[in-house]
Scaffold this motif. Structure first.
Motif: not given
Length: 303
Positions: A89, A134, A146, A148, A154, A156-157, A160, A166, A273, A275-276
């Motif tokens: 990230v 994202v 943020m 990716a 990508h 994961s975010l 969220q 987020v 957020f 963290h993935p």
């Protein structure tokens, strides 16, 4: 080529196909839809139709979205304001006036151009024009984004964002004096049928919720913090206008007589957020840009 399908609902029946389909996705303009129809990318019950076709209830619409135009995104050395970076990230503070990603006719000087020079590995999920991106903030909005660096991050975010976990807090200066200290705006947003370049509150729009808190009041303006629950295009700008307090300097949604700011006074100051990879909650805060601080000081002195 990506395939999407849609069955026409009772409330959509009788409308033009381009109008119905453009309301399904805020990134699809009616012009785009019409081009796809002419190119044979949109079928109704398995058959090609004209752009002025009026849909009937239970029509089965098939949309074959062409691959994005492959454009070489040129890496450009920029002095990016990086708040955090690891193998997954990047969190970057975007200045006012910078476009987030390239588009046809606007291929250089964007945040993505700078990111491509800064780090060679960005996720490719959004196609070549938006590597790593994202979520977006408008050209004249400053603040934290943020980005990716790989597809795992990508996905994961994005998940969220969909699940509304987020944290996104913005600072804004609006016209008028908001009498109450807190509020929630729950009003659906879609493209304005009278102006396809703008968004507006409409009954059949996408679910949109903004929470706000008054931070400071001036004679004719209010300084607020807005927290996004959803992330529709121009959401804060549209919602604040909807309740009668449009953003200062906003050329699209503000009044004609507004502050000369080269765009809305809006700053994405807080971003948080999970963290993935590590699942640790990360939160970052970027201070108001210089022009915003000076603007508030001027209003305090006048006040």
């Amino acid at each position: 080529m990506e395939k999407k399908e849609h069955i026409i609902l009772e409330e959509e029946a009788g409308q033009r196909i381009d109008k119905v389909l453009s309301s399904l996705n805020e990134e699809w303009s009616r012009t785009q839809i019409q081009a796809w129809i002419k190119e044979g990318h949109i079928l109704v019950n398995g058959k090609a139709v004209k752009t002025n076709y009026k849909v009937s209830m239970n029509d089965a619409i098939e949309i074959l979205i062409p691959e994005p135009e492959v454009l070489d995104v040129i890496p450009e050395e920029m002095n990016l304001d990086i708040y955090y970076e690891d193998e997954d990230v990047v969190v970057v503070n975007k200045p006012k006036g910078m476009v987030v990603h390239p588009a046809p006719g606007h291929l250089t000087g964007t945040l993505v151009n700078g990111l491509m020079a800064h780090c060679k590995d960005l996720s490719g999920i959004n196609g070549v024009l938006r590597p790593g991106i994202v979520h977006r903030i408008d050209k004249d909005t400053s603040g934290l984004l943020m980005v990716a660096k790989n597809d795992l991050a990508h996905e994961s975010l994005v998940n969220q964002l969909v699940e509304k976990t987020v944290t996104r807090k913005y600072r804004a200066l609006v016209h008028g004096n908001i009498p109450h200290d807190y509020g929630t705006i729950n009003a659906p947003i879609a493209r304005d049928p009278k102006d396809r370049q703008s968004m507006t509150v409409v009954d059949n729009g996408k679910h949109a919720v903004t929470h706000f808190q008054v931070l400071e009041r001036f004679q004719n303006f209010t300084f607020v913090e807005c927290q996004l629950e959803t992330g529709r295009t121009h959401q804060i700008r549209v919602h604040m206008k909807y309740i009668g307090y449009p953003l200062a300097g906003d050329p699209k949604y503000g009044p004609r007589k507004t502050l000369d700011l080269d765009g809305q006074a809006l700053h994405a100051g807080v971003l948080g957020f999970e963290h993935p990879r590590t699942k640790e909650y990360l939160e970052f805060e970027a201070p108001l840009p210089k022009y915003f601080v000076e603007l508030l000081d001027k209003l305090r002195n006048n006040h």
